[in-house]
Design an enzyme around this catalytic site. Sequence first.
Site, short mmCIF file in Angstrom:
data_model
loop_
_atom_site.label_atom_id
_atom_site.label_comp_id
_atom_site.label_asym_id
_atom_site.label_seq_id
_atom_site.Cartn_x
_atom_site.Cartn_y
_atom_site.Cartn_z
N ASN A 4 -4.52 -79.93 94.56
CA ASN A 4 -3.33 -79.66 94.08
C ASN A 4 -2.96 -81.25 93.53
O ASN A 4 -2.84 -82.04 94.39
CB ASN A 4 -2.33 -79.14 95.05
CG ASN A 4 -2.36 -77.67 95.29
OD1 ASN A 4 -3.37 -77.23 94.82
ND2 ASN A 4 -1.61 -76.98 96.18
N TYR A 50 -0.39 -83.32 90.84
CA TYR A 50 0.80 -83.41 89.75
C TYR A 50 0.85 -84.87 89.00
O TYR A 50 1.16 -84.93 88.00
CB TYR A 50 2.14 -82.85 90.29
CG TYR A 50 1.91 -81.34 90.44
CD1 TYR A 50 2.42 -80.46 89.72
CD2 TYR A 50 1.45 -81.03 91.89
CE1 TYR A 50 2.26 -79.29 89.89
CE2 TYR A 50 1.45 -79.61 92.37
CZ TYR A 50 1.95 -78.81 91.35
OH TYR A 50 1.77 -77.42 91.73
#
Length: 527
Positions: A326, A328
Amino acid sequence: MKLLVLLLSILSLTNSQEYSFPDDFLFGVATASYQVEGAWNESDKGENIWDHITHVNPSFVIDESNGDYACDSFHRIAEDVQILKDIGVNFYRFSLSWSRILPTGHINYVSDVGVEYYNNLIDELIANDITPFVTIFHWDITPFVTIFHWDLPQPLLELGARVDYAAKVFELFGDRVKNWITFNEPYQICEQGYSIGDLAPGYTQQGIGGYLCGHTILLAHAQAYQRYYSEFSEQGGRVGLVVHGVWGEPETDSEEDAAAAEAFVQMFFGWFLHPIYSDDGDYPPIMKEQIDALSAEQNFPRSRFPTFTEAQIESLKGASDFLGLNHYGAYLCRAANENDSTVIPSHWHDSGVYCYLSDEWEASASDWFSVTPWGLRSILNWIKDAYGNPEVIVTENGFTTTTGDVVDCRRVNYYNTYLQYLLEAIYEDECNVTGYTAWSVMDNFEWQFGYTAKFGLYSVDFDDENRTRTPKMSSYVYKNIIETRQIDTTYTPDGFDSCDADAATALTISALLISISVGLHFIAHYF
Ligand SMILES: *[C@@H]1O[C@H](CO)[C@@H](O)[C@H](O)[C@H]1NC(C)=O
Ligand SMILES: *[C@@H]1O[C@H](CO)[C@@H](O)[C@H](O)[C@H]1NC(C)=O
Ligand SMILES: *[C@@H]1O[C@H](CO)[C@@H](O)[C@H](O)[C@H]1NC(C)=O
Ligand SMILES: *[C@@H]1O[C@H](CO)[C@@H](O)[C@H](O)[C@H]1NC(C)=O
């Protein structure tokens, strides 16, 4: 040298437009149970840590909202699967709610209604050619004997109960589900839930709680992984772990800053990967050394950092069939100094590093990340170099806005640029990335930020009892990328005005300026 770099970057600027995602590269979108399902007390569902904390302490969430109703996805399977089909994804990453399947937290009692819901969802996905990609624990963990848990049933649950639950869902759904994730984001579950306390269960035991929690999660992961291969291997699926990785970029090109940035990546990301992916196994050496030394200095009778037995180290090695990343954004990092106020002890203090978001980066609507697409390529290269190029699936990546506007040019730009760097990581660096997941298919309950931070490709009308979903521009752009397998920054979906005209022009002009400056540099140098 500079000239070469500039020339190469111009070359890559023009070349990169031509890369196509490999034929077998898979695209998906993701959600998590508590963030979208609602139906918090449907039938015999048990209470989980988010039900609990939002009900007893509403101000835990910025807008005092909760996931009681959320997107009502529990009642909208057909509608949601149609959306996935419209976007054209290959897979849907969703999570199971432990308290919906096992209301007591234990396998002594299984909810028929809970199981039926997930059976229906899985069957509807498969009927529409969408692969279910299932997270067993999305931040919903029980590291200790406590009564509060993160999206999991209130009654006490220990490591064994977690592994039993994992085995139960393999048994219930594994005939159709072939892609499993045990835990989502152990760092966030543990540091934020048990050290810093801004996520449920909201414990504040800095420098201790998160380490014990992380230790338990890694052991539970290894046991669940082994259970799969000892009891369910004939199902022919695979089991991975999802770790949130923030890239650490050195603040300057000094050696100290490079070392600080590396320490940051080791201690915040490698913490959960080194035991599984490194040849030696166990935690990253730097992490053990620093925490052990500081614990001694701080007069703790033993290290605050737990240790694995030799058998546990062996059981963790290689215990993941793919790495779910994950990602970002990035931080700028440097060595911490005496003016950086940190809690002592704490994980940040133990790391010896100070990291922050640069003001020069485009901010998102979340205080924890900015737009730094190059960071994705950097962290993928770090994984490749540190662990021998294991298979990576980007299991989350996305952008927040404060409103659910359907004209979401900044989100479009985010996906275009991040995916561009992902292509470069695949083609220029040979990083072993096989899939990508946009977070999230629709605006939803964003934990402690409630409904104030929106990640969706679809907006949701939270004032309407039917939670009407409306496609945003970004959903069409993502669809186009999946269909064409290429990034086209000039693509404008029907019914929308072009929003990247300015950005595309700026890119062309900057390329032109670079060429001119390179030209001048070249002339100055050689004539
Ligand atoms: C479920 O919760 C809602 C509030 O979210 C409440 O109005 C309703 O009465 C509850 N239903 C049951 C069966 O407890
Ligand atoms: C810490 O702050 C003091 C006072 O502002 C300053 O004199 C000192 O240089 C700072 N130390 C570092 C390492 O930045
Ligand atoms: C990618 O990972 C898979 C699974 O670990 C492995 O079989 C394959 O050899 C790797 N590919 C490359 C290019 O390293
Ligand atoms: C919600 O959907 C139901 C069923 O389609 C419909 O009868 C109702 O009018 C809708 N409510 C609103 C506010 O649109």
